[in-house]
Motif scaffolding. Structure first.
Motif, PDB file in Angstrom:
ATOM      1  N   ARG A 161      52.376  -5.359  73.043  1.00 51.79           N
ATOM      2  CA  ARG A 161      51.645  -6.614  72.902  1.00 51.79           C
ATOM      3  C   ARG A 161      51.942  -7.590  74.047  1.00 51.79           C
ATOM      4  N   GLY A 162      53.202  -7.675  74.477  1.00 53.03           N
ATOM      5  CA  GLY A 162      53.540  -8.573  75.577  1.00 53.03           C
ATOM      6  C   GLY A 162      52.879  -8.147  76.871  1.00 53.03           C
ATOM      7  N   HIS A 163      52.868  -6.862  77.137  1.00 51.39           N
ATOM      8  CA  HIS A 163      52.248  -6.324  78.355  1.00 51.39           C
ATOM      9  C   HIS A 163      50.741  -6.586  78.353  1.00 51.39           C
ATOM     10  N   ILE A 164      50.104  -6.372  77.183  1.00 47.08           N
ATOM     11  CA  ILE A 164      48.654  -6.595  77.083  1.00 47.08           C
ATOM     12  C   ILE A 164      48.325  -8.069  77.260  1.00 47.08           C
ATOM     13  N   LYS A 165      49.161  -8.951  76.684  1.00 42.28           N
ATOM     14  CA  LYS A 165      48.933 -10.385  76.825  1.00 42.28           C
ATOM     15  C   LYS A 165      49.045 -10.817  78.284  1.00 42.28           C
ATOM     16  N   GLN A 166      50.032 -10.328  78.989  1.00 43.41           N
ATOM     17  CA  GLN A 166      50.190 -10.666  80.401  1.00 43.41           C
ATOM     18  C   GLN A 166      49.016 -10.152  81.227  1.00 43.41           C
ATOM     19  N   PHE A 167      48.499  -8.990  80.862  1.00 49.13           N
ATOM     20  CA  PHE A 167      47.326  -8.448  81.547  1.00 49.13           C
ATOM     21  C   PHE A 167      46.122  -9.371  81.396  1.00 49.13           C
ATOM     22  N   VAL A 168      45.889  -9.844  80.154  1.00 49.89           N
ATOM     23  CA  VAL A 168      44.752 -10.756  79.915  1.00 49.89           C
ATOM     24  C   VAL A 168      44.947 -12.061  80.673  1.00 49.89           C
ATOM     25  N   LEU A 169      46.160 -12.593  80.693  1.00 51.05           N
ATOM     26  CA  LEU A 169      46.431 -13.838  81.400  1.00 51.05           C
ATOM     27  C   LEU A 169      46.258 -13.680  82.909  1.00 51.05           C
ATOM     28  N   LYS A 170      46.613 -12.509  83.454  1.00 49.30           N
ATOM     29  CA  LYS A 170      46.431 -12.275  84.888  1.00 49.30           C
ATOM     30  C   LYS A 170      44.955 -12.186  85.266  1.00 49.30           C
ATOM     31  N   LEU A 171      44.117 -11.788  84.295  1.00 50.78           N
ATOM     32  CA  LEU A 171      42.681 -11.749  84.551  1.00 50.78           C
ATOM     33  C   LEU A 171      42.057 -13.142  84.540  1.00 50.78           C
ATOM     34  N   THR A 172      42.788 -14.113  83.997  1.00 53.52           N
ATOM     35  CA  THR A 172      42.279 -15.475  83.853  1.00 53.52           C
ATOM     36  C   THR A 172      42.662 -16.309  85.072  1.00 53.52           C
ATOM     37  N   VAL A 173      41.769 -17.221  85.447  1.00 50.98           N
ATOM     38  CA  VAL A 173      42.053 -18.151  86.540  1.00 50.98           C
ATOM     39  C   VAL A 173      43.298 -18.962  86.189  1.00 50.98           C
ATOM     40  N   ALA A 174      44.135 -19.217  87.179  1.00 49.25           N
ATOM     41  CA  ALA A 174      45.423 -19.877  86.947  1.00 49.25           C
ATOM     42  C   ALA A 174      45.275 -21.209  86.219  1.00 49.25           C
ATOM     43  N   ALA A 175      44.219 -21.950  86.537  1.00 49.44           N
ATOM     44  CA  ALA A 175      44.029 -23.269  85.929  1.00 49.44           C
ATOM     45  C   ALA A 175      43.729 -23.183  84.439  1.00 49.44           C
ATOM     46  N   HIS A 176      43.260 -22.014  83.964  1.00 52.11           N
ATOM     47  CA  HIS A 176      42.863 -21.875  82.565  1.00 52.11           C
ATOM     48  C   HIS A 176      43.802 -20.968  81.761  1.00 52.11           C
ATOM     49  N   ARG A 177      44.940 -20.607  82.343  1.00 48.94           N
ATOM     50  CA  ARG A 177      45.827 -19.671  81.641  1.00 48.94           C
ATOM     51  C   ARG A 177      46.456 -20.286  80.402  1.00 48.94           C
ATOM     52  N   THR A 178      46.778 -21.576  80.478  1.00 48.35           N
ATOM     53  CA  THR A 178      47.349 -22.232  79.297  1.00 48.35           C
ATOM     54  C   THR A 178      46.358 -22.233  78.147  1.00 48.35           C
ATOM     55  N   GLU A 179      45.095 -22.529  78.466  1.00 54.03           N
ATOM     56  CA  GLU A 179      44.063 -22.539  77.427  1.00 54.03           C
ATOM     57  C   GLU A 179      43.813 -21.131  76.903  1.00 54.03           C
TER      58      GLU A 179
END
Length: 366
Positions: A161-179
């Motif tokens: 789950r942690g690896h998958i979450k990091q993968f999704v966050l890396k696909l997201t623009v840095a400015a929107h990762r918190t959201e």
């Protein structure tokens, strides 16, 4: 053609392609979606076991054992009650034949269709239902394979789950990762809340249907109580279907009109209590979507993925609503899906019960 019209046609085409892709990729996506929904249910237990110094692999394995235990217990209860129901199969066949003969005579007297013509139609229907039964029996192997695949997906989703979450966050623009992180957390919590709420609702419905049907004098009361409760996973349609089957079987078994009336009254009272009290307290406002969207979701879910699509429709739409609520351009769709919360329109009894539960929860926490 205006720019607005072109944009609308483009969006409709994209929507059509999405549903077409979901339909043709159902053999891959359907087990993965079911596993994803159930993985959110067991996420708190996995995290709790890990806090108790259990290795992650062992913690996830224990969660799978719990799932298998629950499925086994429900299957054993249903099997036991079905075996009890089969004991009355001779009586049911006799009563069914009497009902069919009376119906054939009624059609002959009022529509002029002979018994022979009706028998030909009935034989055609028998062949149709026999074909359905054969297809169902032939798909048992496929069901078992998908069940094993779902268990494997649940294990992988919880373990990585942690690896998958990091993968999704890396696909997201840095400015929107918190959201995006907030969206993932909220969607997981909503899916978990829905499944836990449905589980609590089913157990409470088992108890209420058992009491109501017992008072009404229904035979094999435990089987019909379990059946009506389990069909709660299909909103609106499930309980009606379960109650209708209970009335039909009770009628074939020779139940009196007072028993049949008792079944209908039990269903009405339980639905009233469920709608006004249980759903607002157990399911919660985050998961609730309006009736119109619910029906659309159930129809589309059945068209795209069949019966599993009906089960997945509500949690997936609830998670989609979370995405819409966090995206400015999609917020109108989130508003359309959800239920407008208005304390002024909330029923007085519901409000008092909710306040009592909040007070009890606050005392327990303090």
């Amino acid at each position: 053609m205006t720019i607005t019209s072109i944009s609308t046609l483009r969006n409709l085409l994209i929507l059509f392609l999405v549903f077409a892709g979901l339909h043709y990729a159902q053999d891959f996506l359907m087990p993965l979606a079911i596993a994803g929904v159930f993985a959110t249910l067991f996420l708190p237990l996995t995290m709790w076991l890990e806090l108790k110094k259990f290795p992650r692999g062992l913690a996830v394995f224990i969660c799978l054992l719990v799932l298998l235990l629950v499925v086994g217990v429900i299957g054993a209860l249903l099997g036991w009650q079905i075996s009890e129901l089969i004991k009355d199969i001779a009586l049911i066949k006799q009563k069914g034949s009497e009902v069919i003969n009376q119906l054939q005579q009624f059609i002959l007297n009022h529509f002029g269709i002979s018994i022979e013509q009706q028998s030909q139609v009935f034989k055609g229907q028998q062949l149709y239902y026999t074909d359905i039964i054969q297809r169902f029996a032939g798909s048992v192997t496929s069901i078992l394979i998908n069940f094993v695949l779902i268990l494997a997906y649940i294990f992988c989703l919880l373990y990585y789950r942690g690896h998958i979450k990091q993968f999704v966050l890396k696909l997201t623009v840095a400015a929107h990762r918190t959201e995006m992180n907030e969206v993932l957390h909220t969607a997981s919590r909503v899916s978990q809340q829905y499944l836990i709420g449905i589980a609590k609702m089913i157990v409470l419905l088992w108890i209420m249907y058992f009491i109501g049907f017992s008072i009404a004098g229904v035979n094999n009361v435990l089987f019909f109580a379990i059946l009506c409760g389990l069909l709660e996973i299909i909103p609106y349609i499930g309980n009606i279907t379960g109650t209708t089957l209970t009335v039909l079987v009770a009628g074939i078994q020779g139940a009196s009109p007072s028993v049949l009336l008792g079944i209908v009254i039990s269903y009405a009272l339980i639905q009233l209590f469920q709608g006004w009290i249980l759903e607002p307290i157990i399911v919660g406002p985050q998961v609730r979507i309006n009736s119109f969207t619910t029906i659309i979701a159930l129809v589309i879910g059945e068209l795209v993925w069949g019966i599993p699509g009906i089960f997945l429709a509500i949690p997936l739409v609830a998670m989609f609503k979370i995405v819409c609520d966090h995206n400015q351009s999609l917020k109108p769709y989130g508003f359309f899906i959800g239920v407008v919360a208005s304390k002024k329109r909330e029923h007085e009894i519901t409000r008092k019960v909710r306040s009592w539960f909040r007070l009890r929860r606050h005392k327990k926490d303090t």
